[in-house]
Structure formats: structure tokens, C-alpha cells
Design a protein around this motif. Structure first.
Motif, PDB file in Angstrom:
ATOM      1  N   GLU A  78      -1.068   0.477   9.703  1.00  0.00           N
ATOM      2  CA  GLU A  78      -1.788  -0.467  10.579  1.00  0.00           C
ATOM      3  C   GLU A  78      -1.370  -1.912  10.287  1.00  0.00           C
ATOM      4  O   GLU A  78      -1.109  -2.700  11.189  1.00  0.00           O
ATOM      5  CB  GLU A  78      -3.311  -0.364  10.366  1.00  0.00           C
ATOM      6  CG  GLU A  78      -3.975   0.871  10.935  1.00  0.00           C
ATOM      7  CD  GLU A  78      -4.087   0.830  12.460  1.00  0.00           C
ATOM      8  OE1 GLU A  78      -3.811  -0.222  13.057  1.00  0.00           O
ATOM      9  OE2 GLU A  78      -4.432   1.870  13.034  1.00  0.00           O
ATOM     10  N   MET A 113       2.131   1.783  -3.413  1.00  0.00           N
ATOM     11  CA  MET A 113       1.092   2.348  -4.281  1.00  0.00           C
ATOM     12  C   MET A 113       0.996   3.864  -4.098  1.00  0.00           C
ATOM     13  O   MET A 113       0.985   4.613  -5.089  1.00  0.00           O
ATOM     14  CB  MET A 113      -0.283   1.738  -3.977  1.00  0.00           C
ATOM     15  CG  MET A 113      -1.412   2.441  -4.739  1.00  0.00           C
ATOM     16  SD  MET A 113      -3.093   1.994  -4.189  1.00  0.00           S
ATOM     17  CE  MET A 113      -3.257   2.963  -2.690  1.00  0.00           C
ATOM     18  N   SER A 128      -4.050   9.642   1.987  1.00  0.00           N
ATOM     19  CA  SER A 128      -3.475   9.460   3.319  1.00  0.00           C
ATOM     20  C   SER A 128      -4.111   8.316   4.090  1.00  0.00           C
ATOM     21  O   SER A 128      -3.452   7.697   4.918  1.00  0.00           O
ATOM     22  CB  SER A 128      -3.475  10.740   4.133  1.00  0.00           C
ATOM     23  OG  SER A 128      -4.599  11.492   3.873  1.00  0.00           O
ATOM     24  N   SER A 129      -5.390   7.988   3.779  1.00  0.00           N
ATOM     25  CA  SER A 129      -5.942   6.839   4.501  1.00  0.00           C
ATOM     26  C   SER A 129      -5.234   5.546   4.070  1.00  0.00           C
ATOM     27  O   SER A 129      -5.102   4.620   4.866  1.00  0.00           O
ATOM     28  CB  SER A 129      -7.457   6.738   4.325  1.00  0.00           C
ATOM     29  OG  SER A 129      -7.785   6.364   3.008  1.00  0.00           O
ATOM     30  N   ASP A 130      -4.769   5.500   2.818  1.00  0.00           N
ATOM     31  CA  ASP A 130      -4.013   4.319   2.386  1.00  0.00           C
ATOM     32  C   ASP A 130      -2.678   4.220   3.129  1.00  0.00           C
ATOM     33  O   ASP A 130      -2.227   3.119   3.465  1.00  0.00           O
ATOM     34  CB  ASP A 130      -3.776   4.358   0.871  1.00  0.00           C
ATOM     35  CG  ASP A 130      -5.076   4.212   0.077  1.00  0.00           C
ATOM     36  OD1 ASP A 130      -5.822   3.254   0.356  1.00  0.00           O
ATOM     37  OD2 ASP A 130      -5.344   5.053  -0.791  1.00  0.00           O
ATOM     38  N   LEU A 172       0.831  -1.210   0.000  1.00  0.00           N
ATOM     39  CA  LEU A 172       0.000   0.000   0.000  1.00  0.00           C
ATOM     40  C   LEU A 172       0.864   1.258   0.000  1.00  0.00           C
ATOM     41  O   LEU A 172       0.570   2.235  -0.688  1.00  0.00           O
ATOM     42  CB  LEU A 172      -0.925   0.021   1.224  1.00  0.00           C
ATOM     43  CG  LEU A 172      -2.147  -0.887   1.185  1.00  0.00           C
ATOM     44  CD1 LEU A 172      -2.897  -0.797   2.514  1.00  0.00           C
ATOM     45  CD2 LEU A 172      -3.084  -0.515   0.033  1.00  0.00           C
ATOM     46  N   GLU A 181      -2.194   5.343   6.151  1.00  0.00           N
ATOM     47  CA  GLU A 181      -2.517   4.918   7.519  1.00  0.00           C
ATOM     48  C   GLU A 181      -2.874   3.439   7.592  1.00  0.00           C
ATOM     49  O   GLU A 181      -2.494   2.744   8.530  1.00  0.00           O
ATOM     50  CB  GLU A 181      -3.661   5.767   8.082  1.00  0.00           C
ATOM     51  CG  GLU A 181      -3.252   7.215   8.316  1.00  0.00           C
ATOM     52  CD  GLU A 181      -4.310   7.972   9.112  1.00  0.00           C
ATOM     53  OE1 GLU A 181      -4.463   7.695  10.317  1.00  0.00           O
ATOM     54  OE2 GLU A 181      -4.985   8.831   8.532  1.00  0.00           O
ATOM     55  N   VAL A 182      -3.626   2.946   6.597  1.00  0.00           N
ATOM     56  CA  VAL A 182      -3.945   1.514   6.588  1.00  0.00           C
ATOM     57  C   VAL A 182      -2.656   0.706   6.424  1.00  0.00           C
ATOM     58  O   VAL A 182      -2.445  -0.303   7.101  1.00  0.00           O
ATOM     59  CB  VAL A 182      -4.956   1.156   5.469  1.00  0.00           C
ATOM     60  CG1 VAL A 182      -5.175  -0.350   5.408  1.00  0.00           C
ATOM     61  CG2 VAL A 182      -6.292   1.858   5.688  1.00  0.00           C
TER      62      VAL A 182
END
Lengths: 209, 209
Positions: free
Chosen positions: A153, A41, A145-147, A38, A149-150
Motif C-alpha cells: 500500500e 522486515m 502477510s498484513s505487513d 516493511l 500488504e501494508v
């Protein structure tokens, strides 16, 4: 066939089966491989915030590094299952004579050590990707940015999962020096990963936090 | 072809590619699917601590439930990518006339809602598996507690990753009632998962904690 060459549904069925491998160690490496992918990417998305050649170079390097880390983790998925199979095989050695017992015990210790080194490598690979996430967070496309953060995680889950596998094997290792060194190494890797994660989160665009 | 029908290495390459899907939402569902599968494995291992028919029934039910949750999450991997593609398609609609603009805006809002519902379902599936982990932790083979813990790590990572995807989509949704309801739902699902995780950890055999 490498675990990662299987279709994902078949890999899931293998995790679900009562065979002990693949188990939590390979699953931890898998999680890290997806997390690093991710990040790769996001580093590759159009409209990065990198403006100067210098920044573009850093982002391209982060992409390359996350790609190669995800390939390292793919190899470690198999290595972890092999290491566990090695422990099981050592426990099955004959223990009739005193000589047998001594040979078996020494093979078990050696196999446990291998089964500790592998998740330590998984932890190191996850830590490396997490440390590279700062450049992706600072320079990648702002809408992803959520990618990021995931990805963090999944990398942290992989690292903590690998740490649990380090601990479980160390519990049966008799060489106290090795236990102490490996424990310290695992603790350090987790601390480095945690500060890398926080550094990356601070660099994400504020609007998405 | 379903994402999960691809070889895992090809799936990783798809995550790494600059195409926005599959992205963090599908990766979160994937992580949950692996976590639920590890719990199903522990529930299936020989030498469970379940002794009575009643306990054996609970363990068998946990195995079945984790298996079906992992299949739900496999379907949600695709659903999440489709939902994101729907958002992108809506943003590409014409915006020449006022009528175009209104139709486009309403399609965007509908697509964002779908892209919010899907990660909420991922969160629900992960929460369900985590709540089922208590029986696996209490009744499964005592030597597999690190697999239970890794399963919980991956399920929590999947749940938190999905929550990030809920939040990012809610940021663009205009219906405040829906935003409030979905936010409350996501917060509740995370809290339920966190207490389920802690309950399961407390039930693991003490020697392995």
C-alpha cells in the motif's frame, strides 16, 4: 542536514510548514522508503517459509534489495526538494531584457526537467520494491502477510504520488518529445507496479487473504 | 522514546529490523500523519483561493484540524506497537493448568481487542483528515493541488493499511458480536474516506486534474 536525519516529528513539522519544500514529492519518496522497509522486515523475520537453500537465497536477496531501495528513496526525498527549489530559483531569475527572458526560460525548462526525472526515479524505486515483494510474499513468515500488504500500500501510494509530481511538471515543459517519453515511462512504471502488486498478493498465504 | 522522536533514518532501520514492532500498524499511522501534514501545509500556503473571512476561517480550521490529526496519528504509531507487544506477551503466558489456560486465553482476547481498537482509531483519524481535505482542495493555493492529491494518497494508504490490521486481529477474536461490530465499523470508515476523497478531488482546480 538530510531530511531523513531529522527526527520524524520535526520532519512532520517541516511538511506542515508553509514552505513549499519538503512537499508531496519528498512525501512520496518517504512513503516508498517505509513500504520497502516493511518488506525488508518480513524477509528478515524468523520462521520463513523458505525451506531450501535456493529459496533462502532468494529471500535474502529480496531483503537486501528492499533495504537498498529504501536507502535510494531516502536520498530521493532530498533530491525532490532540491529539484523543486531549483524550479523556484529559475522562476525568480531576471526577465528585463530579451536575453534575460531567453536565459530564464531555458533555465526554467531545465529545472522542470530535473523536477520530472526525480519523481520518475521514485516511481522506479517503488516499482522495483513491489516486484521484489513476490519473493517476500511467497517465502517470508506466513504470519506477517498484513505487513507485506501494508508495505505494498505504501509503495503504491509513493509511486502514485510521484506520478502526480511527474504530471504537474510535464504540464509546463515545452519539449513535446520529452513530455511524450516521460508520460509513457510513468504509465509503464505504474502498470508494472500494479502487476507486481497483484502477483505478490496472489502469493500470500491463503489463510490471511 | 516515542517512535516519532527518533530520527527518520533510525525509524526506517527499526521498521526493517526482524523485531515485529514497529510493523505495518505503526507504518499505517505514520503514512496518515504525513498525509495530514501535507494537507495542513496546503492550507497554510500563501495565495489561498479563500477570499472572504468565512472561507478564510474554514481554511484555518482545516489547517488546525489536520495538524491535530497528524499529532493523534503520531501517538497512534506508539499505541499500535504497544498493542501488538501486548498480544505477544499474552501468548507467552503459562498454559500449564486449566486455570492458566483460561487466564491466558482471556488475556489474549483482551489484547487482540486492544490491537483492533488501535487501527480502528487510525482509520478514524485518516477519515477525519480526508473529510477535511475538501476545504483545502476548494480554498487552498491552486498551485498545490498535487500536494493535496499526494496527501490523500498517503491518508488512504494509511487507512487501508490500518484496515488490514483490524482484519488480521479480528481473525483470532472469539466474541462474534465484537467481530461483527468492528468489521462494520471498518467498512463504514473506508466508505466515508473514499467519498471524502472523491469530494476533495472534485473541488481541485480543473487545470491541475
Amino acid at each position: 542536514m538530510r531530511l531523513a536525519d531529522q527526527r520524524f516529528v520535526d520532519l512532520l513539522a517541516a511538511f506542515r510548514s508553509p514552505d513549499p519544500t519538503p512537499g508531496g514529492g519528498s512525501a512520496s519518496a518517504l512513503s516508498g522508503a517505509v513500504g520497502a522497509s516493511l518488506l525488508a522486515m518480513v524477509a528478515a523475520l524468523p520462521k520463513p517459509r523458505a525451506q531450501h537453500a535456493d529459496d533462502e537465497g532468494r529471500l535474502a536477496a529480496a531483503r537486501e534489495s528492499c533495504t537498498s531501495i529504501s536507502e535510494r528513496l531516502v536520498a530521493l526525498m532530498d533530491r525532490d526538494s532540491e529539484a523543486y527549489d531549483g524550479v523556484v530559483a529559475a522562476f525568480r531569475l531576471p526577465k528585463g531584457s530579451d536575453q534575460d527572458k531567453q536565459a530564464r526560460s531555458s533555465r526554467i525548462q531545465e529545472a522542470l526537467r530535473q523536477a520530472t526525472e526525480t519523481p520518475l526515479e521514485v516511481m522506479g524505486a517503488c516499482r522495483d520494491a513491489i516486484q521484489g515483494a513476490a519473493d517476500v510474499a511467497a517465502l517470508g513468515n506466513a504470519n506477517a502477510s498484513s505487513d507485506v500488504e501494508v508495505g505494498l500500500e505504501l509503495l503504491m501510494a509513493g509511486l502514485r504520488g510521484a506520478k502526480l509530481n511527474v504530471a504537474i511538471n510535464l504540464g509546463s515543459i515545452k519539449y513535446q518529445d520529452y513530455v511524450d517519453t516521460a508520460t509513457a515511462r510513468a504509465t509503464q512504471l505504474e502498470a508494472e507496479a500494479e502487476s507486481g502488486r497483484q502477483a505478490a498478493l496472489r502469493l500470500l498465504p491463503a489463510s490471511n487473504r
